[in-house]
Design an enzyme around this catalytic site. Structure first.
Site: not given
Ligand SMILES: Cc1cc2nc3c(=O)[nH]c(=O)nc-3n(C[C@H](O)[C@H](O)[C@H](O)COP(=O)(O)O)c2cc1C
Length: 343
Positions: A183-184, A248, A181, A219, A121, A145, A117
């Site tokens: 992505n920022t 993350n 993240s 995080k 944000f 968060n 992804n």
């Molecule tokens: C579509 C998507 C959006 C996410 N958005 C955020 C976010 O806004 N803030 C954040 O701290 N983590 C975000 N994450 C990260 C997840 O909270 C998590 O840390 C990460 O996906 C690893 O866990 P997983 O392997 O179980 O998905 C996002 C993950 C995905 C897939």
């Protein structure tokens, strides 16, 4: 069987549309408590008092929560709690609403049990989330968060985090400072020691102004080196915040098979399992258990969750595992924990 049919349909359409559709589905399911009970937790496992634990002063009824990013705008936390999560982390929210990166920005790597992804944000802004959270009921634990707006330069980032912190203070149970993240642009530079310590010290000072301060967690990214992870432990000690969420999404790409494997963004799901576990294990050893860690990243099965807890995590969170395995995974993990206790 039902899971497979629903998944087949949802996985055929655009991932972001299917995310929106699953919101509608979860809402509908929560309106049918009888069916939900039969599908999600038929034996009432999740209410077993042996699963309960107290972490950073909060009482969790079991250790499995929903990671940030699924319910960014706090629109569905109640229903997600009804699906079985013991805690739901909303956000990342920023002071002002922002649209995030242009679509297409979410990719399902089905052959790899993974997601990429680059949402960036996208959220309605902290005030909108706050209004929705004012309606929350007691019982479910909610994490907030928080992040910074894309247009805010890093040297002004503290102001954005403080604004989100103050706005959400009365409506969440714990906070997560997201500097990880991918992505920022340049956000992850805030993981460097000097800016990170300044940020966390400012937040903790503000926190201590309140009569009942809230736990603040950091995080982190899975892509930090061993020496950076050591520094993170020092920073937690020096800033006196409550703990860490690891991890993350990753910017690494190794051994992926799916067509979309080279898309830009953060990778989550099965390819992250090993690295997140290593990070949690390293942090737990390095800190000697002085503060709690929430383990997240590639928890796709009962074994992955138990490995995280054995490595030193006090709680775990799901995101990709919830997408691929459905809410049953929450019950399965807790059932395995009970089986262990009984043997
Ligand atoms: C579509 C998507 C959006 C996410 N958005 C955020 C976010 O806004 N803030 C954040 O701290 N983590 C975000 N994450 C990260 C997840 O909270 C998590 O840390 C990460 O996906 C690893 O866990 P997983 O392997 O179980 O998905 C996002 C993950 C995905 C897939």
């Amino acid at each position: 069987m039902l899971k497979n049919i629903i998944q087949k349909i949802l996985f055929k359409i655009d991932p972001e549309k299917s995310h929106e559709l699953s919101f509608t589905g979860i809402r509908l399911l929560s309106k049918l408590p009888f069916l939900q009970k039969r599908l999600i937790d038929p034996d009432n496992i999740l209410e077993d008092p042996r699963l309960a634990r107290e972490v950073f002063g909060l009482k969790f009824k079991h250790p499995v929560g929903l990671a940030a990013g699924f319910d960014k705008d706090a629109k569905l936390y109640k229903e997600l709690g009804q699906l079985g999560f013991s805690f739901v982390e909303i956000g990342t929210v920023t002071p002002k609403g922002q649209s995030g990166n242009p679509r297409k920005r979410l990719f399902r790597l089905v052959e790899d049990f993974a997601i990429i992804n680059r949402m960036g944000f996208n959220n309605d802004g902290v005030e909108a989330a706050k209004i929705r959270l004012l309606k929350r009921e007691k019982g479910l634990i909610i994490g907030g968060n928080i992040g910074k707006n894309k247009i805010t330069p890093n040297d002004k980032a503290v102001e954005d985090y403080l604004a989100c912190f103050e706005a959400l203070f009365e409506v969440v149970d714990y906070f997560v400072v997201n500097v990880s993240s991918p992505n920022t642009p340049n956000l992850r530079d805030l993981q460097e020691k000097a800016p990170l310590l300044a940020l966390l010290k400012s937040l903790q000072a503000q926190n201590l102004q309140h009569e009942n301060p809230k736990p603040i967690l950091l995080k982190i990214a899975p892509d930090l080196s061993e020496s950076q992870l050591k520094e993170i432990v020092e920073i937690i000690d020096e800033s006196h915040i409550a703990g860490i969420i690891a991890t993350n999404t990753t910017i690494q790409r190794e051994g992926l098979k799916s067509q979309d494997r080279d898309e830009m963004g953060g990778l989550s799901g099965a390819p992250l399992t090993k690295r997140s576990l290593e990070v949690v294990r390293f942090l737990a050893k390095e800190s000697g258990g002085r503060f709690p860690i929430i383990g997240v990243g590639g928890i796709m099965s009962t074994k992955d969750a138990l490995d995280q807890l054995d490595a030193g995590a006090s709680l775990v969170q799901l995101y990709s595992g919830f997408i691929y395995e459905g809410p049953q995974l929450i019950e399965e993990i807790n059932r395995a924990l009970l089986t262990r206790l009984e043997n």
